[in-house]
Design an enzyme around this catalytic site. Structure first.
Site: not given
Lengths: 309, 245
Positions: A31, A36, A142
């Site tokens: 992914g 990154g 997050d």
């Protein structure tokens, strides 16, 4: 902004760590995110996840967090960290780290696939992990379904991307608008447990609606109206309202209330009548048993009282 | 290792090329000379149609101003504004740390050359500094005709920035300039303040003109920092001055 395919390498590419000398062979890409790209790679006999960073600072701080979490006892909170190093790739240096490869699907995919009832179960698990993370002095930051993985086999979840993890008391490192209480006008971006708990509430709303949505003029009212209007959220209204307005001081507190909501939840009317009447009958029996028990207790107390006199 | 000073930044939000006054790239270099970092955010639109001149200008301004540049769509603006500001802070701190490292360890050593373990330790220190240092940001918003539709988004993004930075432990100060202004080519609409909250009215009375005096705007912003330090020495007591010296 630099092009997104900055860190794209074909399967078979060899990485050589500059400092620790370990070799990794890329198997496939797992992914890409804003910070990154993650690859599945082979190192010696084992499979590992290799994360390459666009922003070194972000990776370095994630590694710092993972190192600290590795020292905690009990079930792991995130992937174990194996190695962190630099790779000289054709004239530039790419920082990367090698982590335990967790096989599973993202919670985002699982939420789409499974019945809504599952979401509450995942939240219970997540809140347990968050409680330990908070006690270790960090918030996740997050928090969103994309950053949580549902492990194969079984139904255990694990937090995956610690790039946003922030020491409690500091300002939140990374966040996503939809899960950010600041965006909705419902709190600051200071790292405290309530910040993560708000995101948990938003994840449940997201799962119930099946989509994200944009903020209208009054974010607070919009969310509260939504909680009232969505029938799927009905059993969890209280918990959601409290999570979203920042009333919970700990993940554990929210977890206990959520658990109570799940256990108290009435069987849905969509289910056949037989189950419903059975449930009712059961409650009836309970009430009778309770009544009998309290009668006996009262009699006993009276008896003791009289005896003592 | 590092004195707890104040980080100074200029944040330029524009959607095109300058066409009046001094060269903005030179003005950015001038700001950098005085210890001010210049960051530029281009709000996508006019860049598509133009010959890439605006794009190049944005990159050049940030490069000579020692800052960061990003080209974004309108909906990404809020997230980008706070990310650029924070990354530029880290970058400035890293620059200072690198200079110190070179002094201690010789010519070639920078944070990038350290082993991952040592880099991790240095990072913790830099994080701490980014969290606790004071920050002054002078914001420049391009209000030329083509920006008009984007200004509500810009306003939201700035309020969001103020909220993000307020979560830090260090203190913040902001001031806001529009260019071109109503009467002058550059107009200060908000003087130095710790929070950008009530800026709704600021963007309502704007006369759209065709000029984009980016260079003069950067120059004016640079001067605003002088005003700030003058005010500081005038207002603060002597104890503070001693601490500074």
């Amino acid at each position: 902004m630099k092009s997104r395919d900055d860190l794209l390498f074909p399967p078979g590419t060899q990485l050589l760590g500059k400092w620790h000398g370990r070799r990794y062979r890329i198997i496939r890409r797992l992914g890409s995110g804003s910070q990154g790209t993650v690859y599945l790679a082979r190192e010696g006999g084992r499979k590992v996840a290799v994360k390459m960073a666009k922003d070194r600072a972000s990776l370095t701080s994630e590694i710092n967090v993972l190192k600290n979490l590795d020292q905690l006892l009990g079930e792991p909170l995130g992937p174990s960290l194996f190695d962190s190093d630099d790779w000289a790739a054709g004239g530039r240096t790419i920082s990367f780290c090698a982590m335990e490869y967790l096989n599973g699907e993202s919670l985002a995919a699982a939420m789409r696939r499974k019945a809504f009832d599952w979401t509450a179960v995942y939240m219970l698990q997540l809140l347990k992990d968050l409680d330990r993370l908070h006690r270790a002095g960090y918030i996740f930051g997050d928090l969103k379904p994309e950053n949580i993985i549902l492990l194969f086999p079984g139904h255990t979840i694990r937090c995956l991307d610690f790039g946003g993890a922030t020491r409690i008391g500091r300002s939140v490192r990374e966040y996503t608008a939809f899960y950010d209480r600041g965006y909705w006008g419902l709190g600051t971006r200071k790292a405290e447990p309530g910040y993560d708990l708000f995101a948990c509430g938003m994840m449940m709303i997201y799962a119930a609606l099946g989509r994200e949505f944009e903020k209208s003029d009054d974010g607070r009212r919009q969310l509260f109206q939504l909680i009232q209007a969505q029938s799927r959220l009905a059993p969890y209204r209280l918990v959601l309202a409290r999570a979203i307005s920042g009333e919970y001081v700990s993940a554990d507190q929210m977890r206990r209330e959520l658990l109570r909501c799940i256990m108290d939840k009435k069987t849905e009317p969509a289910m056949s009548g037989r189950y419903q009447s059975k449930a009712k009958k059961e409650t009836g029996q309970w009430v009778r048993a309770w009544f009998a028990a309290s009668l006996i207790m009262t009699a006993y107390i009276l008896f003791v009282y009289v005896y003592m006199m | 290792m590092l004195k707890k000073g104040t980080l100074k930044q200029i944040l330029l939000i524009t959607d095109g090329c300058s066409n009046q006054g001094e060269d903005p790239v030179a003005m950015a270099a001038l700001a950098r000379e005085q210890g001010i970092t210049v960051n530029v955010i281009g709000v996508l639109d006019r860049f598509d149609s133009e010959d890439g001149r605006g794009l190049k200008e944005i990159e050049s301004i940030a490069a000579s101003g020692g800052g960061i540049s990003r080209i974004v769509e309108k909906k990404e603006l809020a997230q980008t504004v706070q990310m650029v500001t924070k990354q530029a802070m880290t970058q400035t701190i890293q620059g200072v740390v690198n200079r110190e490292l070179r002094e201690i360890l010789g010519d070639t050593e920078t944070v990038e050359d350290l082993s991952p373990e040592k880099r991790g330790q240095v990072m913790e220190v830099m994080d701490e500094l980014g969290e606790t240092m004071d920050l002054d940001v002078c914001i420049l918003v391009d209000t030329s005709a083509s920006m008009k539709m984007k200004l509500p988004t810009v306003r939201e993004a700035l309020i969001d920035l103020s909220m993000s930075l307020a979560a830090r432990m260090g203190s913040n100060r902001f001031c806001l300039y529009l260019f071109p202004g109503k009467r002058r080519i550059i107009q200060r609409v908000v003087a130095w303040t710790p929070h950008l909250e009530n800026i709704e009215q600021v963007f309502t009375k704007i006369s759209s003109r065709g000029i984009t005096p980016t260079g003069p705007a950067i120059k004016e912003a640079t001067k605003s920092f002088d005003r700030l330090s003058r005010r500081k020495t005038r207002l603060r007591d002597e104890a503070y001055d001693e601490e500074q010296g």
